[in-house]
Motif scaffolding. Structure first.
Motif, PDB file in Angstrom:
ATOM      1  N   ALA A 205     -56.601  -8.228  14.892  1.00 17.91           N
ATOM      2  CA  ALA A 205     -57.683  -9.148  15.243  1.00 17.91           C
ATOM      3  C   ALA A 205     -58.106  -9.977  14.036  1.00 17.91           C
ATOM      4  CB  ALA A 205     -58.873  -8.364  15.788  1.00 17.91           C
ATOM      5  N   ALA A 206     -58.237  -9.324  12.877  1.00 14.57           N
ATOM      6  CA  ALA A 206     -58.614 -10.038  11.666  1.00 14.57           C
ATOM      7  C   ALA A 206     -57.538 -11.034  11.255  1.00 14.57           C
ATOM      8  CB  ALA A 206     -58.866  -9.044  10.532  1.00 14.57           C
ATOM      9  N   SER A 207     -56.287 -10.665  11.434  1.00 16.38           N
ATOM     10  CA  SER A 207     -55.197 -11.584  11.110  1.00 16.38           C
ATOM     11  C   SER A 207     -55.324 -12.870  11.910  1.00 16.38           C
ATOM     12  CB  SER A 207     -53.841 -10.923  11.400  1.00 16.38           C
ATOM     13  OG  SER A 207     -53.658  -9.763  10.628  1.00 16.38           O
TER      14      SER A 207
ATOM     15  N   GLY B  37     -55.764 -10.962  19.093  1.00 22.53           N
ATOM     16  CA  GLY B  37     -55.339  -9.948  18.139  1.00 22.53           C
ATOM     17  C   GLY B  37     -55.692  -8.541  18.586  1.00 22.53           C
ATOM     18  N   TYR B  38     -56.899  -8.360  19.093  1.00 25.57           N
ATOM     19  CA  TYR B  38     -57.297  -7.042  19.583  1.00 25.57           C
ATOM     20  C   TYR B  38     -56.395  -6.574  20.718  1.00 25.57           C
ATOM     21  CZ  TYR B  38     -61.625  -6.115  17.016  1.00 25.57           C
ATOM     22  OH  TYR B  38     -62.538  -5.797  16.036  1.00 25.57           O
ATOM     23  N   ASN B  39     -56.110  -7.476  21.650  1.00 23.85           N
ATOM     24  CA  ASN B  39     -55.294  -7.101  22.799  1.00 23.85           C
ATOM     25  C   ASN B  39     -53.865  -6.760  22.408  1.00 23.85           C
ATOM     26  OD1 ASN B  39     -57.060  -7.262  25.145  1.00 23.85           O
ATOM     27  ND2 ASN B  39     -57.209  -9.440  24.716  1.00 23.85           N
ATOM     28  N   VAL B  40     -53.254  -7.608  21.585  1.00 26.78           N
ATOM     29  CA  VAL B  40     -51.868  -7.341  21.207  1.00 26.78           C
ATOM     30  C   VAL B  40     -51.782  -6.126  20.294  1.00 26.78           C
ATOM     31  CG1 VAL B  40     -51.727  -8.839  19.155  1.00 26.78           C
ATOM     32  CG2 VAL B  40     -49.700  -8.460  20.553  1.00 26.78           C
ATOM     33  N   GLY B  41     -52.770  -5.927  19.412  1.00 26.33           N
ATOM     34  CA  GLY B  41     -52.768  -4.758  18.544  1.00 26.33           C
ATOM     35  C   GLY B  41     -52.958  -3.463  19.308  1.00 26.33           C
TER      36      GLY B  41
END
Length: 290
Positions: free
Chosen positions: A171-173, A195-199
């Motif tokens: 998410a930060a990326s 980012g949160y979802n894919v991570g």
């Protein structure tokens, strides 16, 4: 998909090589950093950062230092993870503490985090904020992972654990890349959500693959707590895998929906490709059919 041929991958790999060789540190520290950072990682997180920069109108060259910072803190987290789990191999090579000893490995992790802070410090306050928060969340997630042996560790605790331990850096990326590209808060939040979802999907896939390895070796008593093992508390292993895959598909679908917020382009195509590459594409046909 050959991610190694992407301009973003070539740029971050060259930048990492230059960084390591330019370090003005002791020979032992440089050897450890080289061991940790040059052992074949896909560099997915920094690539997501650079793609997010372009997605929001910037040049990926402007986000190289931020991408290096993300990769360094990720590398530091791998050292910590191996120490906590008594890991033997990492990416086919001896883990850092096995190679150099526990004390040196921990200090190498400290060095990488410090260098990452130096690299991210040249960016705006929002980027530095998101970077710092991700580091704190990752540490908290690791603590939650250690506590997962408790019987009351259920789905809610699991989801919070992987959101902090793994998804927070994805998410930060994405959000830092958006800020470097000049995004407003609304657009940066879309990237952060992607980012949160894919991570989250990425960590679930990793759990599924580990779970399948364990149950195929007939050692179910040694299953580490993960999404499938939580499901297995009330269903068969095959059904647990199926339910887990279904949840991965939901998070992948959500990640794709966030990308649909942006106008279709080569950059959005790459983000969609990398989403599948680190999630559903990792699952073999026999797993998907369970």
């Amino acid at each position: 998909m050959n991610i190694e041929q992407w301009d973003e991958h070539i740029a971050i790999k060259n930048a990492m090589d230059d960084l390591i060789h330019s370090l003005d540190v002791s020979a032992q520290m440089k050897e450890m950093v080289l061991h940790v950072c040059a052992s074949g990682g896909k560099m997915v997180r920094p690539i997501i950062l650079m793609l997010s920069t372009q997605l929001c109108g910037g040049r990926f060259e402007d986000s190289i230092d931020a991408s290096l910072a993300i990769e360094l803190i990720h590398s530091a987290s791998l050292i910590q993870d191996d120490v906590l789990d008594e890991g033997i191999l990492r990416r086919g090579m001896p883990s850092t503490h096995r190679m150099f000893g526990y004390s040196s490995a921990i200090l190498c992790g400290d060095f990488l985090i410090s260098k990452a802070i130096e690299l991210i410090s040249s960016y705006d306050r929002r980027s530095v904020r998101d970077f710092g928060r991700a580091g704190m969340h990752m540490s908290e997630g690791e603590i939650m992972d250690i506590m997962s042996i408790n019987e009351d560790f259920g789905m809610d605790e699991y989801m919070e654990c992987i959101r902090k331990k793994t998804a927070s850096l994805f998410a930060a990326s994405a959000s830092i890349g958006a800020y470097v590209g000049g995004a407003d808060e609304k657009t940066a939040e879309v990237c952060r959500s992607f980012g949160y979802n894919v991570g989250t999907a990425y960590q679930m896939v990793d759990d599924i693959l580990e779970y399948v390895q364990i149950i195929q070796s007939k050692e179910s008593e040694n299953i580490s707590l993960s999404l499938p093992s939580i499901y297995q508390r009330r269903m068969s292993p095959e059904r647990a895998i199926s339910r887990s895959v279904g949840l991965v598909e939901e998070y992948v679908s959500s990640a794709r929906s966030e990308i649909a917020y942006f106008k279709s382009s080569q950059v959005t195509d790459k983000l969609l490709e990398i989403t599948d590459y680190i999630t559903l594409d990792m699952l073999t046909p026999d797993i998907l059919q369970k």
